[in-house]
Design a protein around this motif. Structure first.
Motif, mmCIF file in Angstrom:
data_model
loop_
_atom_site.group_PDB
_atom_site.id
_atom_site.type_symbol
_atom_site.label_atom_id
_atom_site.label_comp_id
_atom_site.label_asym_id
_atom_site.label_seq_id
_atom_site.Cartn_x
_atom_site.Cartn_y
_atom_site.Cartn_z
ATOM 1 N N TYR A 69 0.852 -1.193 0.000
ATOM 2 C CA TYR A 69 0.000 0.000 0.000
ATOM 3 C C TYR A 69 0.881 1.235 0.000
ATOM 4 C CZ TYR A 69 0.777 -1.805 4.685
ATOM 5 O OH TYR A 69 1.352 -2.390 5.787
ATOM 6 N N CYS A 85 -7.506 6.353 -1.928
ATOM 7 C CA CYS A 85 -8.086 5.002 -1.877
ATOM 8 C C CYS A 85 -8.053 4.288 -3.227
ATOM 9 C CB CYS A 85 -9.532 5.068 -1.385
ATOM 10 S SG CYS A 85 -9.702 5.937 0.185
ATOM 11 N N CYS A 140 -5.896 1.226 -3.362
ATOM 12 C CA CYS A 140 -5.771 0.540 -2.078
ATOM 13 C C CYS A 140 -6.622 -0.715 -2.008
ATOM 14 C CB CYS A 140 -6.151 1.481 -0.943
ATOM 15 S SG CYS A 140 -6.071 0.651 0.651
#
Ligand code: SF4
Length: 332
Positions: free
Chosen positions: A201, A299, A302
């Motif tokens: 990530y 995001c 992710c």
């Protein structure tokens, strides 16, 4: 079983309790980072997480207040390198006294000098050892030669001493899928209880571009999913489907909350949009609905395990078939 029965039951009971209280959102895991000091500077780690001074570590009192405030049944001690935390023994003892399940997330370098012989094995205590590939890759990711061999040696010693050991593997852009399978085989040979494989990530402050785009994650995890049935991979089948791009899930950043030397990190382990000193403000003021929707630019790529595993379990439990599949998986 993939996880000991008491660990699974602790989560199950917590979930039931929260549902009875009418809580739609609740933390199950606390990522507790008592220090940002580390003996490595891995290329996939954010700068602040390994350059902190030991004197800036949290006190035991601060750690326990965070644990009591959030009420999660599982405490994942990370950082920084937890074995460098001078009060680790007292921290673990205090957590076990509170009936928490404790996961110590470590690079394993100091296990023989700081942990083994000092902190005894306990049914509620697990070691989560980082291995981000086989020797060449892991040493590259850790920015230091010899770290792979050292971690393997510590896994062997830990097994002999009776600790429950898991391996944690992050998949980066350069990671070959065949190497992930090799690592899964090795985890079996080393008799690790399981191996958690999840996509890297993107932190805000990482210098090298080692992270995967959403499409790259899908490609790699389609292949990983194909062989996942042969090994004790610790991510649920629904999560692996999500990682492979075969289904969508909302994020549940509130399920795994993160307490750092700067306070409660919102919204998640990855994004530090805000740091808050007290639990109530953090919990009430974070716009959970917004972060669940994954519309934020942070995001986009992710698929972080800690953000989505809760949703994967919820999804599985919506149907009898899904619940049976989840049960069979956890018994495997
Ligand atoms: S999608 Fe990822 S970055 Fe966004 S809130 Fe969830 S865990 Fe954090």
């Amino acid at each position: 079983m993939r996880y000991p029965m008491s660990f699974t039951m602790a989560q199950f009971k917590h979930r039931r309790k929260m549902e009875k209280l009418g809580n739609k959102r609740f933390p199950t895991v606390l990522m507790l980072e008592p220090l940002y000091t580390c003996n490595l500077a891995c290329i996939g780690c954010s700068v602040e997480r390994h350059t902190g001074k030991l004197k800036d570590r949290m006190s035991l009192e601060t750690c326990f207040k965070a644990v009591d405030d959030c009420g999660a049944p599982i405490v994942n001690i990370c950082g920084g390198e937890p074995t460098l935390y001078p009060e680790l023994k007292e921290l673990i003892e205090g957590l076990i006294k509170r009936d928490k399940h404790v996961i110590v997330c470590t690079n394993a370098i100091k296990l023989d000098s700081k942990f083994f012989g000092n902190i005894p094995p306990h049914p509620n205590l697990f070691l989560m050892i980082h291995l981000d590939g086989m020797r060449k890759t892991h040493d590259y990711v850790c920015n230091k030669e010899g770290v792979f061999d050292r971690a393997v040696e510590m896994i062997k010693q830990g097994q002999k001493l009776g600790y429950t050991i898991y391996i944690n593997t992050t998949v980066f852009k350069e990671t070959e899928v065949s190497e992930v399978e090799e690592l899964c085989k090795m985890a079996e040979e080393l008799k690790a209880r399981g191996i958690l494989v999840s996509p890297g990530y993107e932190y805000e402050s990482v210098e090298k571009d080692v992270f995967l785009t959403r499409e790259q994650i899908h490609d790699k995890f389609k292949n990983i999913r194909d062989f996942s049935g042969k090994y004790r991979i610790s991510a649920t089948p629904v999560y692996l489907e999500f990682a492979a791009g075969l289904r969508e899930l909302p994020c549940a950043p509130w399920s795994t909350v993160n307490y750092t030397p700067m306070g409660w990190k919102a919204p998640c382990y990855l994004v530090g949009d805000k740091f808050t000193a007290d639990w109530e403000t953090f919990w009430k003021d974070t716009n959970w609905e917004y972060w669940e929707s994954r519309v934020d630019s942070h995001c986009q790529n992710c698929k972080m395990h800690s953000g989505f595993e809760h949703s994967a379990v919820e999804e599985a439990m919506k149907t009898v078939g899904g619940t049976l599949r989840l049960t069979a998986w956890s018994l495997g």
